[in-house]
Design a protein around this motif. Structure first.
Motif, PDB file in Angstrom:
ATOM      1  N   TYR A  51      -4.195   5.551  -1.098  1.00  0.00           N
ATOM      2  CA  TYR A  51      -2.814   5.749  -0.685  1.00  0.00           C
ATOM      3  C   TYR A  51      -1.953   4.735  -1.439  1.00  0.00           C
ATOM      4  O   TYR A  51      -2.466   3.822  -2.092  1.00  0.00           O
ATOM      5  N   ILE A  52      -0.635   4.898  -1.361  1.00  0.00           N
ATOM      6  CA  ILE A  52       0.290   3.960  -1.994  1.00  0.00           C
ATOM      7  C   ILE A  52       0.232   2.653  -1.215  1.00  0.00           C
ATOM      8  O   ILE A  52       0.478   2.621  -0.010  1.00  0.00           O
ATOM      9  N   THR A  53      -0.079   1.569  -1.908  1.00  0.00           N
ATOM     10  CA  THR A  53      -0.219   0.277  -1.244  1.00  0.00           C
ATOM     11  C   THR A  53       1.050  -0.566  -1.413  1.00  0.00           C
ATOM     12  O   THR A  53       1.892  -0.292  -2.271  1.00  0.00           O
ATOM     13  N   TYR A  54       1.143  -1.592  -0.594  1.00  0.00           N
ATOM     14  CA  TYR A  54       2.381  -2.373  -0.521  1.00  0.00           C
ATOM     15  C   TYR A  54       2.805  -3.037  -1.835  1.00  0.00           C
ATOM     16  O   TYR A  54       4.011  -3.145  -2.102  1.00  0.00           O
ATOM     17  N   PRO A  55       1.872  -3.505  -2.725  1.00  0.00           N
ATOM     18  CA  PRO A  55       2.369  -4.085  -3.980  1.00  0.00           C
ATOM     19  C   PRO A  55       3.126  -3.062  -4.831  1.00  0.00           C
ATOM     20  O   PRO A  55       4.130  -3.398  -5.469  1.00  0.00           O
ATOM     21  N   HIS A  94      -1.142  13.398  -0.176  1.00  0.00           N
ATOM     22  CA  HIS A  94      -2.270  12.706   0.446  1.00  0.00           C
ATOM     23  C   HIS A  94      -2.210  11.183   0.238  1.00  0.00           C
ATOM     24  O   HIS A  94      -2.931  10.438   0.900  1.00  0.00           O
ATOM     25  N   LEU A  95      -1.360  10.740  -0.688  1.00  0.00           N
ATOM     26  CA  LEU A  95      -1.238   9.311  -0.962  1.00  0.00           C
ATOM     27  C   LEU A  95      -0.187   8.616  -0.091  1.00  0.00           C
ATOM     28  O   LEU A  95      -0.029   7.392  -0.163  1.00  0.00           O
ATOM     29  N   ILE A  96       0.531   9.381   0.711  1.00  0.00           N
ATOM     30  CA  ILE A  96       1.505   8.777   1.621  1.00  0.00           C
ATOM     31  C   ILE A  96       0.739   8.044   2.721  1.00  0.00           C
ATOM     32  O   ILE A  96      -0.071   8.635   3.435  1.00  0.00           O
ATOM     33  N   PRO A  97       0.946   6.740   2.883  1.00  0.00           N
ATOM     34  CA  PRO A  97       0.165   5.985   3.877  1.00  0.00           C
ATOM     35  C   PRO A  97       0.562   6.322   5.312  1.00  0.00           C
ATOM     36  O   PRO A  97       1.686   6.739   5.584  1.00  0.00           O
ATOM     37  N   ARG A  98      -0.379   6.125   6.199  1.00  0.00           N
ATOM     38  CA  ARG A  98      -0.122   6.314   7.621  1.00  0.00           C
ATOM     39  C   ARG A  98       0.879   5.269   8.122  1.00  0.00           C
ATOM     40  O   ARG A  98       1.016   4.201   7.529  1.00  0.00           O
ATOM     41  N   MET A  99       1.530   5.571   9.221  1.00  0.00           N
ATOM     42  CA  MET A  99       2.563   4.693   9.764  1.00  0.00           C
ATOM     43  C   MET A  99       1.979   3.832  10.880  1.00  0.00           C
ATOM     44  O   MET A  99       2.434   3.867  12.028  1.00  0.00           O
ATOM     45  N   ASN A 100       0.967   3.039  10.528  1.00  0.00           N
ATOM     46  CA  ASN A 100       0.240   2.303  11.559  1.00  0.00           C
ATOM     47  C   ASN A 100      -0.036   0.853  11.205  1.00  0.00           C
ATOM     48  O   ASN A 100      -0.879   0.212  11.824  1.00  0.00           O
ATOM     49  N   HIS A 101       0.697   0.305  10.213  1.00  0.00           N
ATOM     50  CA  HIS A 101       0.400  -1.052   9.767  1.00  0.00           C
ATOM     51  C   HIS A 101       1.597  -1.563   8.969  1.00  0.00           C
ATOM     52  O   HIS A 101       2.250  -0.803   8.248  1.00  0.00           O
ATOM     53  N   VAL A 102       1.890  -2.853   9.068  1.00  0.00           N
ATOM     54  CA  VAL A 102       3.041  -3.405   8.352  1.00  0.00           C
ATOM     55  C   VAL A 102       2.958  -3.153   6.849  1.00  0.00           C
ATOM     56  O   VAL A 102       3.979  -2.885   6.195  1.00  0.00           O
ATOM     57  N   ASP A 103       1.760  -3.245   6.291  1.00  0.00           N
ATOM     58  CA  ASP A 103       1.606  -3.038   4.853  1.00  0.00           C
ATOM     59  C   ASP A 103       1.813  -1.584   4.457  1.00  0.00           C
ATOM     60  O   ASP A 103       2.125  -1.285   3.303  1.00  0.00           O
ATOM     61  N   HIS A 104       1.608  -0.674   5.400  1.00  0.00           N
ATOM     62  CA  HIS A 104       1.855   0.742   5.134  1.00  0.00           C
ATOM     63  C   HIS A 104       3.336   1.074   5.305  1.00  0.00           C
ATOM     64  O   HIS A 104       3.935   1.785   4.496  1.00  0.00           O
ATOM     65  N   ASN A 105       3.920   0.558   6.376  1.00  0.00           N
ATOM     66  CA  ASN A 105       5.287   0.949   6.710  1.00  0.00           C
ATOM     67  C   ASN A 105       6.332   0.462   5.723  1.00  0.00           C
ATOM     68  O   ASN A 105       7.393   1.071   5.592  1.00  0.00           O
TER      69      ASN A 105
END
Length: 378
Positions: free
Chosen positions: A66-70, A107-118
């Motif tokens: 998924y797309i990561t925070y960096p 499919h690379l859109i991250p889940r909305m369950n973590h600060v690094d994802h949101n």
């Protein structure tokens, strides 16, 4: 070329520092090489053609799930930069890079369950605010902002406890949270004008500061890892400076955050290396010079000097030294070197001293772009 108000300071810093890494290079050439428009353009163009990374490392053995925070932080910086220099073609390419995430790359859109994802939601909100994308960008970004305060049914007891106090259920009291949470919430405020987003970001910041800021203004990586790791502190420095840039003057938490920010900047100033860099462990000169932390601290100082929060005489030269030192690590392939790899908590000083140094990692490219944008913004 570089904004005129920084030109004289940059020239004086160059003369004071000498040529740093290249003694045979003229001051005029160094001035041209230090131009934030040139540097930022190189780094954005590199980002545009680089595939999505796995936690910032362009050479990771595995492709990202998924797309990561960096990536999100670099993307946001690239959008800020392209808007500042009014490069419509660059803006278009950055928007087009996101468009497949609604279709073939969904499919690379991250889940909305973590600060690094949101924090990823900050990117579509910026695309929307720059009038590059339609309402679907707004809707996606706002889902990330709103979901941080909507407690899921499977939330853990400690997550529910934070929510019951008015904080995000995603609260962890980790230092990087204070860039991730405050950035998406600040973007939501800017996109909507609704004070609840920025006010709750400020309240969250104050809670973190009360819990984890040390007397010297810095932050341990964790209570169980009592070390002043540069990038971890960088997230706090960048998070406070960005939040204060957006936070209304009448917010009651503003004075608390400002005091904490200024205290941190004072200690960072005391620990800056003679050449402008900061070390992997801020207070450990034997640790290696590290670019992601240096970029974040430089950004935080640039923001403070420009807005009058920091003493110009002391901090403007320090910020310019940081910029000059940082860009000396940009190689011919438009990648920064000496970037600390992703680092988990460990109560072992050697763990931090020996972390691998990665070339081209977006953990450093993102704040470099934030710095370039600040240098070019009036």
């Amino acid at each position: 070329m570089i904004q005129s108000k920084f030109l004289v300071v940059l020239m004086s810093v160059l003369l004071l520092c000498g040529s740093m890494r290249a003694q045979d290079v003229s001051i005029d050439k160094r001035m041209k090489e230090a131009d934030p428009k040139n540097i930022g353009t190189r780094v954005v163009n590199k980002f545009i053609v680089t595939p999505h990374t796995r936690f910032g490392n362009p050479r990771a053995e595995k492709a990202p799930n998924y797309i990561t925070y960096p990536d999100a932080c670099a993307w946001l910086g690239a959008l800020w930069f392209s808007k500042t220099i009014q490069d419509k073609d660059m803006q278009r390419k950055l928007k087009e890079r996101f468009e497949p995430l609604f279709t073939t790359e969904k499919h690379l859109i991250p889940r909305m369950n973590h600060v690094d994802h949101n924090v990823v939601g900050a990117v579509p909100l910026e695309i929307y605010m720059q009038k590059l994308g339609d309402k679907k960008y707004y809707d996606l970004g706002m889902k990330y902002a709103d979901s941080q305060w909507v407690v899921p049914a499977d939330a853990k007891p400690e997550q529910k406890a934070y929510a019951d106090q008015g904080y995000s259920w995603q609260t962890r009291v980790w230092i990087d949270d204070m860039f991730m949470i405050t950035t998406i919430q600040s973007q939501a405020y800017l996109a909507t004008g609704n004070r609840k987003y920025i006010d709750r970001a400020a309240a969250e910041m104050v809670m973190y500061l009360e819990k984890i800021q040390r007397p010297n203004g810095l932050f341990y990586h964790a209570p169980t890892a009592p070390f002043f790791w540069a990038r971890g502190n960088g997230w706090m420095a960048a998070g406070m400076s960005r939040l204060l840039s957006v936070l209304p003057e009448d917010n009651p938490d503003r004075p608390i955050i400002m005091k904490a920010y200024q205290k941190m900047m004072n200690t960072l100033l005391e620990n800056q290396d003679a050449d402008g860099m900061w070390h992997q462990l801020i207070d450990e000169p034997a640790s290696y010079k590290e670019t992601s932390g240096t970029a974040m601290f430089t950004y935080a100082m640039l923001v403070g000097v420009k807005r009058g929060w920091l003493d110009k005489k002391s901090y403007e030269p320090a910020a310019m030294k940081g910029w000059l030192a940082l860009i000396s690590y940009l190689n011919a392939d438009d990648e920064l070197t000496n970037v600390c790899e992703g680092t988990n908590i460990k109560n072992d000083k050697n763990h931090y001293m020996t972390r691998k140094q990665i070339t081209g990692d977006l953990h450093a490219h993102a704040p470099l772009l934030w710095c370039a944008t600040e240098l070019l913004t009036k």
